[in-house]
Scaffold this motif. Structure first.
Motif, PDB file in Angstrom:
ATOM      1  N   HIS A 148       7.270  16.921 -21.280  1.00 11.34           N
ATOM      2  CA  HIS A 148       7.474  17.851 -22.398  1.00 11.34           C
ATOM      3  C   HIS A 148       8.722  18.683 -22.111  1.00 11.34           C
ATOM      4  CE1 HIS A 148       6.351  19.955 -25.917  1.00 11.34           C
ATOM      5  NE2 HIS A 148       6.026  21.084 -25.310  1.00 11.34           N
ATOM      6  N   SER A 149       9.888  18.093 -22.417  1.00 13.79           N
ATOM      7  CA  SER A 149      11.139  18.745 -22.067  1.00 13.79           C
ATOM      8  C   SER A 149      11.974  19.024 -23.312  1.00 13.79           C
ATOM      9  CB  SER A 149      11.934  17.845 -21.115  1.00 13.79           C
ATOM     10  OG  SER A 149      13.237  18.348 -20.995  1.00 13.79           O
ATOM     11  N   HIS A 150      12.325  20.297 -23.491  1.00 18.56           N
ATOM     12  CA  HIS A 150      13.201  20.676 -24.614  1.00 18.56           C
ATOM     13  C   HIS A 150      14.630  20.230 -24.353  1.00 18.56           C
ATOM     14  CE1 HIS A 150      10.210  23.226 -26.588  1.00 18.56           C
ATOM     15  NE2 HIS A 150       9.765  23.387 -25.355  1.00 18.56           N
ATOM     16  N   LYS A 151      14.916  19.994 -23.038  1.00 15.02           N
ATOM     17  CA  LYS A 151      16.301  19.702 -22.675  1.00 15.02           C
ATOM     18  C   LYS A 151      16.599  18.218 -22.694  1.00 15.02           C
ATOM     19  CE  LYS A 151      16.131  23.464 -19.346  1.00 15.02           C
ATOM     20  NZ  LYS A 151      15.659  23.549 -17.969  1.00 15.02           N
ATOM     21  N   ASP A 152      15.585  17.377 -22.801  1.00 15.44           N
ATOM     22  CA  ASP A 152      15.807  15.950 -22.565  1.00 15.44           C
ATOM     23  C   ASP A 152      15.039  15.112 -23.587  1.00 15.44           C
ATOM     24  OD1 ASP A 152      16.040  13.401 -21.552  1.00 15.44           O
ATOM     25  OD2 ASP A 152      15.823  14.041 -19.460  1.00 15.44           O
ATOM     26  N   ASP A 153      15.782  14.416 -24.438  1.00 18.45           N
ATOM     27  CA  ASP A 153      15.076  13.564 -25.398  1.00 18.45           C
ATOM     28  C   ASP A 153      15.211  12.086 -25.041  1.00 18.45           C
ATOM     29  OD1 ASP A 153      17.644  13.048 -26.050  1.00 18.45           O
ATOM     30  OD2 ASP A 153      17.525  13.816 -28.115  1.00 18.45           O
ATOM     31  N   TYR A 154      15.665  11.795 -23.823  1.00 18.77           N
ATOM     32  CA  TYR A 154      15.665  10.405 -23.353  1.00 18.77           C
ATOM     33  C   TYR A 154      14.476  10.197 -22.401  1.00 18.77           C
ATOM     34  CZ  TYR A 154      16.840   6.002 -21.190  1.00 18.77           C
ATOM     35  OH  TYR A 154      16.764   4.718 -20.731  1.00 18.77           O
ATOM     36  N   TRP A 155      14.497  10.899 -21.244  1.00 18.81           N
ATOM     37  CA  TRP A 155      13.359  10.798 -20.314  1.00 18.81           C
ATOM     38  C   TRP A 155      12.152  11.558 -20.860  1.00 18.81           C
ATOM     39  CZ3 TRP A 155      13.995   6.970 -17.349  1.00 18.81           C
ATOM     40  CH2 TRP A 155      15.236   6.692 -16.753  1.00 18.81           C
ATOM     41  N   GLY A 156      12.408  12.636 -21.589  1.00 20.95           N
ATOM     42  CA  GLY A 156      11.327  13.482 -22.075  1.00 20.95           C
ATOM     43  C   GLY A 156      11.055  13.302 -23.565  1.00 20.95           C
ATOM     44  N   ASP A 157      10.172  14.176 -24.089  1.00 23.08           N
ATOM     45  CA  ASP A 157       9.797  14.066 -25.514  1.00 23.08           C
ATOM     46  C   ASP A 157      10.659  14.955 -26.406  1.00 23.08           C
ATOM     47  OD1 ASP A 157       8.887  16.630 -25.118  1.00 23.08           O
ATOM     48  OD2 ASP A 157       6.817  16.233 -25.724  1.00 23.08           O
ATOM     49  N   GLY A 158      11.695  15.598 -25.789  1.00 26.14           N
ATOM     50  CA  GLY A 158      12.611  16.427 -26.568  1.00 26.14           C
ATOM     51  C   GLY A 158      12.008  17.765 -26.972  1.00 26.14           C
ATOM     52  N   ASP A 171       9.920  18.513 -29.173  1.00 19.47           N
ATOM     53  CA  ASP A 171       9.259  18.459 -30.487  1.00 19.47           C
ATOM     54  C   ASP A 171       8.568  17.108 -30.702  1.00 19.47           C
ATOM     55  OD1 ASP A 171      11.371  16.761 -30.715  1.00 19.47           O
ATOM     56  OD2 ASP A 171      12.346  17.816 -32.397  1.00 19.47           O
ATOM     57  N   GLY A 172       8.543  16.304 -29.633  1.00 14.29           N
ATOM     58  CA  GLY A 172       7.840  15.015 -29.731  1.00 14.29           C
ATOM     59  C   GLY A 172       8.722  13.878 -30.222  1.00 14.29           C
ATOM     60  N   SER A 173       9.984  14.183 -30.577  1.00 18.07           N
ATOM     61  CA  SER A 173      10.842  13.128 -31.141  1.00 18.07           C
ATOM     62  C   SER A 173      11.582  12.333 -30.050  1.00 18.07           C
ATOM     63  CB  SER A 173      11.857  13.745 -32.104  1.00 18.07           C
ATOM     64  OG  SER A 173      12.765  14.544 -31.347  1.00 18.07           O
ATOM     65  N   GLY A 174      11.526  12.829 -28.799  1.00 20.19           N
ATOM     66  CA  GLY A 174      12.263  12.152 -27.720  1.00 20.19           C
ATOM     67  C   GLY A 174      11.628  10.808 -27.345  1.00 20.19           C
ATOM     68  N   ARG A 175      12.371  10.023 -26.530  1.00 22.78           N
ATOM     69  CA  ARG A 175      11.893   8.671 -26.182  1.00 22.78           C
ATOM     70  C   ARG A 175      10.819   8.654 -25.106  1.00 22.78           C
ATOM     71  NH1 ARG A 175      16.806   4.474 -26.342  1.00 22.78           N
ATOM     72  NH2 ARG A 175      15.314   3.429 -24.977  1.00 22.78           N
ATOM     73  N   ASN A 176      10.713   9.727 -24.338  1.00 19.95           N
ATOM     74  CA  ASN A 176       9.665   9.822 -23.299  1.00 19.95           C
ATOM     75  C   ASN A 176       9.719   8.635 -22.330  1.00 19.95           C
ATOM     76  OD1 ASN A 176       7.398  11.001 -22.010  1.00 19.95           O
ATOM     77  ND2 ASN A 176       6.015   9.635 -23.138  1.00 19.95           N
ATOM     78  N   GLU A 177      10.921   8.260 -21.915  1.00 15.55           N
ATOM     79  CA  GLU A 177      11.049   7.099 -21.019  1.00 15.55           C
ATOM     80  C   GLU A 177      10.353   7.339 -19.680  1.00 15.55           C
ATOM     81  OE1 GLU A 177      12.202   4.065 -21.672  1.00 15.55           O
ATOM     82  OE2 GLU A 177      12.671   4.639 -23.743  1.00 15.55           O
ATOM     83  N   LEU A 178      10.380   8.594 -19.178  1.00 15.19           N
ATOM     84  CA  LEU A 178       9.684   8.871 -17.910  1.00 15.19           C
ATOM     85  C   LEU A 178       8.175   8.693 -18.090  1.00 15.19           C
ATOM     86  CD1 LEU A 178       9.596   9.725 -14.960  1.00 15.19           C
ATOM     87  CD2 LEU A 178       9.595  12.107 -15.711  1.00 15.19           C
ATOM     88  N   GLY A 179       7.653   9.204 -19.174  1.00  9.71           N
ATOM     89  CA  GLY A 179       6.220   9.036 -19.461  1.00  9.71           C
ATOM     90  C   GLY A 179       5.845   7.563 -19.504  1.00  9.71           C
ATOM     91  N   LYS A 180       6.700   6.744 -20.121  1.00 12.36           N
ATOM     92  CA  LYS A 180       6.395   5.304 -20.220  1.00 12.36           C
ATOM     93  C   LYS A 180       6.361   4.656 -18.837  1.00 12.36           C
ATOM     94  CE  LYS A 180       8.572   4.821 -24.723  1.00 12.36           C
ATOM     95  NZ  LYS A 180       9.885   4.516 -25.309  1.00 12.36           N
TER      96      LYS A 180
END
Ligand SMILES: Nc1nc2c(ncn2[C@@H]2O[C@H](COP(=O)(O)OP(=O)(O)OP(=O)(O)O)[C@@H](O)[C@H]2O)c(=O)[nH]1
Ligand SMILES: [Zn+2]
Length: 350
Positions: A114-124, A126-135
């Motif tokens: 749950h990162s506001h700073k990262d929408d590639y590894w994180g969810d951005g 607001d949930g719109s990020g790719r969450n690559e780390l989560g995957k």
């Protein structure tokens, strides 16, 4: 609906999922303090920058050093970063079995950085990020979830348990195969490398909670907890195996047959059960979670020693636990000795 698990700061709930969680990873004799250290260092071919990052005091510092040298990043970093992340997150869990137990215990919850700073590894944020780390974490979880000992029990939560002897830390587990709830009561800090004083205590509602004198369970439970506190550390596994695995209501049926003359083994057999239906294989999962490999086992029951040994636990010593003999359990104790192989002193069952 199963809720998402969101993580970010390492000190917060589920912080072990973060790359900023300290979890030493050894690769070719080099010890990386966290997966973040390793990941940031791989951006550079220059060894002096790699070393600066390796020696950074915190994951935050490792991240900052990497930013300072951003212009010297490898040309192909964007193409390889996914593989680097996948590798180091896998190694982090492979080398830290406590974290692996925690990861597998998240079950099938979606994991989100749950990162506001990262929408590639994180969810951005607001949930719109790719969450690559989560995957990646969910892939690593899927891999270990099928492997022993992680597939045996899931840890749920832990809390203090003050008792008349001292305050234990109580850990709750769910056995994966049966859904049964088991407890571990931990006192003090078991020393790694030394055998831990433990007891596997099978649930006996009548003896443990209702003061029954038909068996020796309640007396053994009290003595085991007292022994652990006296020693300064140890673990009691409280196992949901009521009635040697036949359940409370069937135990009442067995007691009824015993009131009419059957012994404890015959009663079970007449009800269509084996004398002892307990399986201890899952205990290895609880002991692995607690990082216990060798034990001094408080028991008179040879089956428990064999069960632990068969499951890779080193039983260094047996500690006898002869408690609570009385006129009501005389026959019961004699039968355990004669038919189930319990090791009692002749004096105790005379
Ligand atoms: N089926 C059945 N279960 C019993 C009876 N009496 C006690 N139990 C159960 O037996 C379990 C305790 O096992 P024990 O055989 O007393 O002792 P143990 O735990 O195997 O061995 P120790 O480590 O030496 O105490 C508990 O789950 C009790 O509920 C009985 O007469 N019939
Ligand atoms: Zn009992």
């Amino acid at each position: 609906m199963v809720e998402d698990i969101k993580f970010y700061e390492p000190e917060d709930n589920h912080g072990f999922l973060s790359n900023f969680a300290l979890s030493p990873i050894t690769l070719s004799d080099v010890v990386w303090p966290s997966s973040e250290h390793y990941y940031q260092a791989q951006k550079f071919t220059d060894l002096s920058i790699q070393n600066k990052i390796l020696n950074a005091k915190t994951p935050d510092e490792a991240f900052k050093i990497s930013r300072d040298f951003a212009e010297q990043e490898k040309d192909d970093w964007m193409e390889v970063r996914g593989a680097v992340m996948r590798f180091i997150v896998f190694e982090k869990f492979r080398q830290n079995t406590y974290f692996t137990h925690l990861l597998v215990s998240t079950g099938d919850h979606v994991l989100k950085e749950h990162s506001h700073k990262d929408d590639y590894w994180g969810d951005g944020g607001d949930g719109s990020g790719r969450n690559e780390l989560g995957k990646i974490l969910m892939d690593v979880r899927e891999y270990f979830a099928k492997k022993e000992p992680f597939n045996l029990v899931h840890f749920v939560d832990s809390a203090k348990l003050p008792t008349q002897w001292g305050t234990f830390q109580m850990y709750g587990f769910i056995e994966v195969k049966t859904g049964k709830e088991h407890l571990a009561l931990v006192y003090g800090q078991p020393t790694s490398g030394e055998p831990t004083l433990i007891r596997l205590h099978s649930e006996c509602l009548t003896g443990d909670a209702l003061f029954s004198q038909r068996c020796d369970c309640g007396f053994q439970l009290a003595r085991a907890m007292e022994n652990i506190v006296k020693k300064g550390s140890g673990v009691l596994l409280y196992l949901k195996q009521e009635g040697r695995g036949i359940g409370l209501i069937n135990k009442i049926r067995a007691y009824h047959l015993q009131d009419e003359g059957a012994d404890t083994v015959e009663a079970n057999e007449r009800l269509g059960f084996a004398a002892d239906m307990r399986d201890y294989a899952f205990c290895r999962g609880m002991l692995s979670f607690l990082n216990i490999e060798s034990v001094s086992l408080m028991t008179n029951n040879p089956r428990k020693i064999n069960a632990l040994t068969d499951n890779g636990i080193n039983v260094v010593e047996r500690v006898t636990l002869q408690e609570g003999n009385n006129p009501f359990n005389e026959g019961y104790l004699k039968t355990k000795s004669a038919k189930l192989g319990h090791m009692f002193d002749a004096e105790f069952i005379k």
